[in-house]
Motif scaffolding. Sequence first.
Motif, PDB file in Angstrom:
ATOM      1  N   ALA A   3      41.724  33.307  13.779  1.00 13.83           N
ATOM      2  CA  ALA A   3      42.852  32.295  14.106  1.00 13.83           C
ATOM      3  C   ALA A   3      44.020  32.875  14.843  1.00 13.83           C
ATOM      4  CB  ALA A   3      43.231  31.291  12.969  1.00 13.83           C
ATOM      5  N   ALA A   4      44.456  32.354  15.610  1.00 11.94           N
ATOM      6  CA  ALA A   4      45.832  32.676  16.415  1.00 11.94           C
ATOM      7  C   ALA A   4      46.863  31.509  16.454  1.00 11.94           C
ATOM      8  CB  ALA A   4      45.465  33.124  17.680  1.00 11.94           C
ATOM      9  N   ILE A   5      48.222  31.929  16.239  1.00 12.37           N
ATOM     10  CA  ILE A   5      49.332  30.963  16.307  1.00 12.37           C
ATOM     11  C   ILE A   5      49.704  31.604  17.515  1.00 12.37           C
ATOM     12  CG2 ILE A   5      51.494  30.523  15.197  1.00 12.37           C
ATOM     13  CD1 ILE A   5      49.969  31.376  12.590  1.00 12.37           C
ATOM     14  N   LEU A   6      50.122  30.430  18.477  1.00  8.55           N
ATOM     15  CA  LEU A   6      51.084  30.672  19.786  1.00  8.55           C
ATOM     16  C   LEU A   6      52.478  29.886  19.415  1.00  8.55           C
ATOM     17  CD1 LEU A   6      51.353  31.982  22.382  1.00  8.55           C
ATOM     18  CD2 LEU A   6      50.725  29.780  23.512  1.00  8.55           C
ATOM     19  N   ILE A  36      46.285  36.126  14.061  1.00  5.66           N
ATOM     20  CA  ILE A  36      46.983  36.782  15.470  1.00  5.66           C
ATOM     21  C   ILE A  36      48.117  35.684  15.864  1.00  5.66           C
ATOM     22  CG2 ILE A  36      46.424  36.917  17.946  1.00  5.66           C
ATOM     23  CD1 ILE A  36      43.390  36.841  17.045  1.00  5.66           C
ATOM     24  N   VAL A  37      49.416  36.559  16.068  1.00  5.17           N
ATOM     25  CA  VAL A  37      50.458  35.683  16.316  1.00  5.17           C
ATOM     26  C   VAL A  37      50.861  35.995  17.623  1.00  5.17           C
ATOM     27  CG1 VAL A  37      52.759  35.074  15.645  1.00  5.17           C
ATOM     28  CG2 VAL A  37      50.922  35.516  13.937  1.00  5.17           C
ATOM     29  N   LEU A  67      52.422  26.250  18.361  1.00  5.61           N
ATOM     30  CA  LEU A  67      53.373  25.753  17.548  1.00  5.61           C
ATOM     31  C   LEU A  67      54.671  25.368  18.548  1.00  5.61           C
ATOM     32  CD1 LEU A  67      56.128  26.152  15.739  1.00  5.61           C
ATOM     33  CD2 LEU A  67      54.368  25.031  14.487  1.00  5.61           C
ATOM     34  N   PRO A  68      55.004  24.382  18.620  1.00  2.00           N
ATOM     35  CA  PRO A  68      56.151  24.025  19.503  1.00  2.00           C
ATOM     36  C   PRO A  68      57.410  24.227  18.691  1.00  2.00           C
ATOM     37  CG  PRO A  68      54.831  21.929  19.317  1.00  2.00           C
ATOM     38  CD  PRO A  68      54.369  22.834  17.983  1.00  2.00           C
TER      39      PRO A  68
END
Lengths: 121, 121
Positions: A3-6, A36-37, A67-68
């Motif tokens: 999983a990645a977080i943008l 993953i960030v 993630l806004p």
Amino acid sequence: MRAAILLIAHGSRVDAANADLRKLAAMISERIPEAIVEYAYLELAEPSIPDGLEACVERGAEEVRMLPWFLSAGSHVTHDLEANRRRFIEKHPAIECSLCPPLGLHPLMIELVLARLEETF
Amino acid sequence: MRAAILLIAHGSRVDAANADLRKLAAMISERIPEAIVEYAYLELAEPSIPDGLEACVERGAEEVRMLPWFLSAGSHVTHDLEANRRRFIEKHPAIECSLCPPLGLHPLMIELVLARLEETF
């Protein structure tokens, strides 16, 4: 599933403001070391949202959560970020990509405003 | 000294986004019932910051705390809000007026981001 977080901010002409997002990314990465960030800006700063999404793919993401880092569901979140999400899933149909809510009026937001009211800028 | 809080957001073309600030003002008023609580938008929505500041004066404020409901100290906070503050104190030298910090990377912000990462918009 990797999983990645943008983390996505609006972007500013003031680099100290842009630096907040980079620091936030480091803090979230520390709290969720298995994720993953990455971070990206809608405008006025780099990397762009498409570049940030591709950086997640290059690092092996099978799922991306956008993630806004925005206060409200204004047109940037509902239109611009959602359009980026749709273009990404068209290009990478095997990768799950979802949009998280903006910060909004979460109970922690009220406490945060009350804390800042005690301080002077 | 009768204290007022002026909550200030950027303002959006999407009224649901502007409504968040009105709800926030109601919530803060509930938490600090002794304070005068008003709200204003930098642009794209009404009331304006000068109008919001005057509303505090009309309600008897002797001190006004401007709370930027902004994420970072970009040019809107450091330049535009500060310019509004200076113009206000020139017009009303007997009223104290201070600018609180933007939300920034307060520890509660990190928790708030972690909470929103669990949700889908």
